[in-house]
Write an enzyme that holds these catalytic residues in place. Structure first.
Site, PDB file in Angstrom:
ATOM      1  N   GLU A 174       4.763   7.020   4.986  1.00 46.22           N
ATOM      2  CA  GLU A 174       5.407   7.573   6.191  1.00 46.22           C
ATOM      3  C   GLU A 174       6.302   6.529   6.848  1.00 46.22           C
ATOM      4  O   GLU A 174       7.446   6.807   7.209  1.00 46.22           O
ATOM      5  CB  GLU A 174       4.343   8.067   7.189  1.00 46.22           C
ATOM      6  N   LEU A 190      -9.321  11.472   8.937  1.00 45.74           N
ATOM      7  CA  LEU A 190      -8.200  12.271   9.435  1.00 45.74           C
ATOM      8  C   LEU A 190      -8.532  12.818  10.820  1.00 45.74           C
ATOM      9  O   LEU A 190      -9.678  13.199  11.081  1.00 45.74           O
ATOM     10  CB  LEU A 190      -7.896  13.427   8.490  1.00 45.74           C
ATOM     11  N   HIS A 232      10.279  37.598   3.972  1.00 45.14           N
ATOM     12  CA  HIS A 232      11.440  37.118   3.218  1.00 45.14           C
ATOM     13  C   HIS A 232      12.607  36.917   4.173  1.00 45.14           C
ATOM     14  O   HIS A 232      12.840  37.760   5.027  1.00 45.14           O
ATOM     15  CB  HIS A 232      11.837  38.149   2.166  1.00 45.14           C
ATOM     16  N   GLY A 238       0.819  -1.208   0.000  1.00 48.21           N
ATOM     17  CA  GLY A 238       0.000   0.000   0.000  1.00 48.21           C
ATOM     18  C   GLY A 238       0.855   1.261   0.000  1.00 48.21           C
ATOM     19  O   GLY A 238       1.644   1.477   0.918  1.00 48.21           O
TER      20      GLY A 238
HETATM   21  P1  NAI Z   1      -4.622   4.722   2.264  1.00 47.28           P
HETATM   22  O1  NAI Z   1      -6.025   4.600   1.828  1.00 47.28           O
HETATM   23  O2  NAI Z   1      -4.002   6.058   2.403  1.00 47.28           O
HETATM   24  O3  NAI Z   1      -3.682   3.895   1.261  1.00 47.28           O
HETATM   25  C1  NAI Z   1      -3.861   2.519   1.007  1.00 47.28           C
HETATM   26  C2  NAI Z   1      -3.148   2.150  -0.268  1.00 47.28           C
HETATM   27  O4  NAI Z   1      -3.156   0.741  -0.408  1.00 47.28           O
HETATM   28  C3  NAI Z   1      -3.772   2.722  -1.511  1.00 47.28           C
HETATM   29  O5  NAI Z   1      -2.766   3.354  -2.266  1.00 47.28           O
HETATM   30  C4  NAI Z   1      -4.351   1.501  -2.217  1.00 47.28           C
HETATM   31  O6  NAI Z   1      -4.377   1.652  -3.619  1.00 47.28           O
HETATM   32  C5  NAI Z   1      -3.366   0.430  -1.783  1.00 47.28           C
HETATM   33  N1  NAI Z   1      -3.890  -0.942  -1.863  1.00 47.28           N
HETATM   34  C6  NAI Z   1      -5.127  -1.364  -1.533  1.00 47.28           C
HETATM   35  N2  NAI Z   1      -5.216  -2.707  -1.776  1.00 47.28           N
HETATM   36  C7  NAI Z   1      -4.014  -3.119  -2.228  1.00 47.28           C
HETATM   37  C8  NAI Z   1      -3.464  -4.367  -2.639  1.00 47.28           C
HETATM   38  N3  NAI Z   1      -4.200  -5.490  -2.643  1.00 47.28           N
HETATM   39  N4  NAI Z   1      -2.175  -4.455  -3.035  1.00 47.28           N
HETATM   40  C9  NAI Z   1      -1.419  -3.321  -3.065  1.00 47.28           C
HETATM   41  N5  NAI Z   1      -1.887  -2.109  -2.694  1.00 47.28           N
HETATM   42  C10 NAI Z   1      -3.159  -1.998  -2.277  1.00 47.28           C
HETATM   43  O7  NAI Z   1      -4.561   3.873   3.618  1.00 47.28           O
HETATM   44  P2  NAI Z   1      -3.455   3.821   4.763  1.00 47.28           P
HETATM   45  O8  NAI Z   1      -2.143   4.289   4.276  1.00 47.28           O
HETATM   46  O9  NAI Z   1      -3.545   2.436   5.306  1.00 47.28           O
HETATM   47  O10 NAI Z   1      -4.001   4.845   5.821  1.00 47.28           O
HETATM   48  C11 NAI Z   1      -5.253   4.601   6.459  1.00 47.28           C
HETATM   49  C12 NAI Z   1      -5.903   5.882   6.901  1.00 47.28           C
HETATM   50  O11 NAI Z   1      -5.158   6.493   7.915  1.00 47.28           O
HETATM   51  C13 NAI Z   1      -6.017   6.849   5.737  1.00 47.28           C
HETATM   52  O12 NAI Z   1      -7.377   7.070   5.515  1.00 47.28           O
HETATM   53  C14 NAI Z   1      -5.329   8.084   6.202  1.00 47.28           C
HETATM   54  O13 NAI Z   1      -6.184   9.191   6.024  1.00 47.28           O
HETATM   55  C15 NAI Z   1      -5.061   7.880   7.696  1.00 47.28           C
HETATM   56  N6  NAI Z   1      -3.705   8.336   8.003  1.00 47.28           N
HETATM   57  C16 NAI Z   1      -3.400   9.654   7.937  1.00 47.28           C
HETATM   58  C17 NAI Z   1      -2.119  10.090   8.173  1.00 47.28           C
HETATM   59  C18 NAI Z   1      -1.807  11.539   8.073  1.00 47.28           C
HETATM   60  O14 NAI Z   1      -2.713  12.353   8.130  1.00 47.28           O
HETATM   61  N7  NAI Z   1      -0.555  11.908   7.880  1.00 47.28           N
HETATM   62  C19 NAI Z   1      -1.052   9.165   8.517  1.00 47.28           C
HETATM   63  C20 NAI Z   1      -1.479   7.805   8.555  1.00 47.28           C
HETATM   64  C21 NAI Z   1      -2.760   7.428   8.316  1.00 47.28           C
END
Ligand code: NAI
Length: 468
Positions: A189, A322, A447, A182
């Site tokens: 991160e 978020l 600046h 993913g």
């Molecule tokens: P995400 O939805 O951001 O990314 C998941 C990724 O996995 C996508 O790119 C998707 O295409 C890919 N994926 C799905 N199935 C797959 C497969 N079978 N094989 C390969 N790739 C696949 O989800 P993530 O990173 O798990 O984060 C979860 C939640 O946590 C998000 O909704 C995010 O908003 C939140 N989060 C926010 C952060 C921040 O604000 N900085 C930091 C960490 C998490």
């Protein structure tokens, strides 16, 4: 103890605890139920906060090792002490969760320890660690039980070899080989953290690009930057099987275009393919309506299908998952319950990925505007032409402002920059006030700062940047 409340909030994450504080400020007799030992939910305990601690520490380590000498800072023998780094992270988490505890006391919020379940329209049952059940009555209930990691069919997360973000925040040594499934927020991160600490990282992403939902310009530029940092990517790839064999794992995946099957052996696998709403069966039994993804359906006032029961945060079918979105909903729902006009503007919710450089966006991206047939103009400014970024060796990335062609109203902004996460707040404020790109272009920016890149991008919408 009195068991009757104006409001019982279930879940003390950023949505729930903020809601409880705002409700108490507004004079509601408030309780908040939490099943974790500490307050703050996923964000404080195993999410945003510990990951940011490791992102910060690993970046310092990386800079000390790779960049200090070019600045004339000679530092021989830089060594990683991972257990100390983890202790520092745990200390930060503890301080902040204690901080929420203090805020509860200060605001006279009753902290109910245990697992909370809505048992009827006006009752919540809390089961403590020993299994003892206590019933509380509430004029209003807010469900803010957040989300949990999802996995893929047939892949079992053991938090040792095959881990979710929780496990990947606590490795006792940097794995030699880490596979990240993913290429979203969590995947990128945590790839950054472990890459900086010496791990060979490969990200397997199903789509042909990383960061789905973000501006394509941003995701393609960011992919180049991460590639340069040495993170490997297998795009367009579907994971078929992950097996843990003793202390190692094998990951099998196929290319979506060629169907070619590949296998990588590794020490750890991080599954970061998204999160799902955290709802108990009793929510469904009570007849609270949920959508196909089992997210609770709410109206504009965050009311569920049962009167006096509200829901906010990751568990609902509105907005991104978020922490800051949940916080704003927490404030809004408390105000609504207290008879005020609480409101969240879903058009202006910033999103940040805390890598280096950071990625930050707010509003709509180019692809969305194309789909909606909205005519726009773009202003782009690269940090290569920003003096402060130049002296700091932070020239990667750019600011991209999209404004409506006819009115010049800013519709969306994306930034890749060392300071993107902080800089995006200016744009969120501007958009809340309905600013045009000219408004930003005519606002004096100090600046030398990275923020001048924002002003220059705004000027570029009108094709008149000064330094590019
Ligand atoms: P995400 O939805 O951001 O990314 C998941 C990724 O996995 C996508 O790119 C998707 O295409 C890919 N994926 C799905 N199935 C797959 C497969 N079978 N094989 C390969 N790739 C696949 O989800 P993530 O990173 O798990 O984060 C979860 C939640 O946590 C998000 O909704 C995010 O908003 C939140 N989060 C926010 C952060 C921040 O604000 N900085 C930091 C960490 C998490």
């Amino acid at each position: 103890m009195d068991k009757n409340f104006d409001l019982v909030v279930i879940g003390a994450g950023p949505g729930g605890y903020v809601c409880a504080i705002r409700a108490a400020q507004l004079g509601l007799k408030t309780a908040c139920v939490e099943s974790r030992k500490t307050l703050g939910g996923t964000c404080l305990n195993v999410g945003c906060i510990p990951s940011k601690s490791l992102l910060n520490a690993s970046e310092m380590y990386h800079k000390a090792k790779k960049e200090f000498s070019s600045l004339g800072i000679e530092s021989d023998n830089i060594k990683l002490n991972l257990s100390k780094m983890m202790n520092n992270k745990n200390k930060s988490v503890l301080t902040l969760t204690k901080g929420v505890e203090f805020l509860f006391k200060k605001n006279k919020i009753t902290h109910l320890k245990g697992k909370g379940e809505v048992s009827s329209k006006n009752t919540v049952v809390v089961t403590d660690d020993s299994g003892k059940k206590t019933k509380y009555t509430a004029k209003n209930i807010v469900i803010s039980t957040g989300s949990v990691p999802t996995s893929l069919p047939g892949i079992k997360i053991d938090e040792k070899t095959i881990v979710s973000s929780t496990g990947a925040l606590s490795f006792d040594q940097p794995p030699k080989e880490l596979i990240v499934i993913g290429g979203g927020y969590i995947g990128l991160e945590l790839s950054s953290v472990w890459k900086r600490l010496g791990t060979n990282v490969t990200v397997i992403e199903f789509l042909d690009h990383i960061l789905p939902g973000m501006d394509k310009d941003i995701s393609s530029e960011f992919l180049k930057i991460l590639n340069k940092q040495g993170i490997n990517f297998k795009l367009n790839s579907k994971v078929i099987e992950v097996k843990a064999i003793k202390d190692k794992a094998v990951v099998d995946f196929t290319n979506n275009k060629t169907n070619k099957r590949e296998r990588i052996e590794c020490d750890k696998v991080l599954v970061a393919v998204g999160r799902k709403s955290n709802i108990e069966k009793n929510i469904l039994d009570l007849g609270i309506k949920v959508d196909k993804q089992k997210k609770i359906e709410v109206n504009k006032k965050f009311e569920t299908s049962i009167k006096n029961i509200y829901a906010i945060g990751d568990v609902i079918n509105k907005g991104p998952m978020l922490a800051h979105k949940a916080e704003d909903e927490g404030i809004a729902v408390a105000e609504i319950i207290a008879g005020q006009a609480g409101h969240v503007n879903y058009e202006v919710i910033p999103a940040v990925i805390y890598t280096n450089p950071e990625v930050a966006t707010v509003g709509k991206n180019e692809e969305q505007l194309k789909k909606e047939n909205i005519k726009y103009r773009i202003g782009k400014f690269p940090f290569l032409a920003n003096s402060r970024a130049k002296v700091n060796n932070e020239t990667e990335g750019f600011v991209k402002i999209i404004a409506e062609e006819k009115t010049d109203k800013v519709l969306g902004v994306s930034i890749i920059s060392a300071l993107a996460g902080t800089m995006i707040a200016e744009l969120a404020v501007a958009m809340e006030f309905g600013a045009s790109s000219e408004d930003i272009a005519r606002t004096c920016h100090a600046h030398p700062t990275h923020s001048e890149g924002v002003k220059e991008a705004a000027m570029a919408v009108d094709k008149r940047p000064i330094h590019f």
